[in-house]
Scaffold this active site. Structure first.
Site, PDB file in Angstrom:
ATOM      1  N   ARG A  18       7.425   2.454  -7.539  1.00  0.00           N
ATOM      2  CA  ARG A  18       7.511   1.114  -6.480  1.00  0.00           C
ATOM      3  C   ARG A  18       8.985   1.035  -6.955  1.00  0.00           C
ATOM      4  O   ARG A  18       9.577   0.858  -5.432  1.00  0.00           O
ATOM      5  CB  ARG A  18       6.785   0.169  -6.211  1.00  0.00           C
ATOM      6  N   ASN A  36       1.690  -1.546  -4.311  1.00  0.00           N
ATOM      7  CA  ASN A  36       0.628  -0.688  -4.470  1.00  0.00           C
ATOM      8  C   ASN A  36      -0.892  -0.782  -3.913  1.00  0.00           C
ATOM      9  O   ASN A  36      -1.075  -2.279  -3.542  1.00  0.00           O
ATOM     10  CB  ASN A  36       0.161  -0.809  -6.604  1.00  0.00           C
TER      11      ASN A  36
END
Length: 91
Positions: A18, A36
């Site tokens: 990320r 996520n």
């Protein structure tokens, strides 16, 4: 301007995926979010010039994190803009 939705499967959680995606998006010049998912995947929403989104998509497919591995990627383009001001991790 286009909107791009991406769902990434593979080794994409717990490997800095990320945060590497945020850095990539900033470098390429697109805005949006990355998060996520419970199923182990990562969802990305990105907006920008279509040419830049294709560059971003290509680099996501190669995994922005050196420790990640993208096994499968689904994506769709649309005209439904959400007008993000930056690119950030959510969730």
């Amino acid at each position: 301007m286009k909107h791009l939705s991406i769902k990434v499967n593979g080794l994409v959680q717990g490997v800095g995926f990320r945060y590497s995606t945020v850095r990539l998006a900033t470098d390429v010049g697109v805005t949006g979010t990355v998060k996520n998912e419970r199923d182990g995947s990562v969802s990305i929403e990105a907006e920008g010039d279509e040419r830049l989104l294709y560059i971003f998509l290509s680099k996501v497919q190669q995994s922005p994190s050196p420790f990640g591995k993208v096994k499968h990627l689904d994506y769709t383009f649309s005209d439904n803009l959400k007008s993000y001001s930056n690119f950030k991790v959510i969730g």
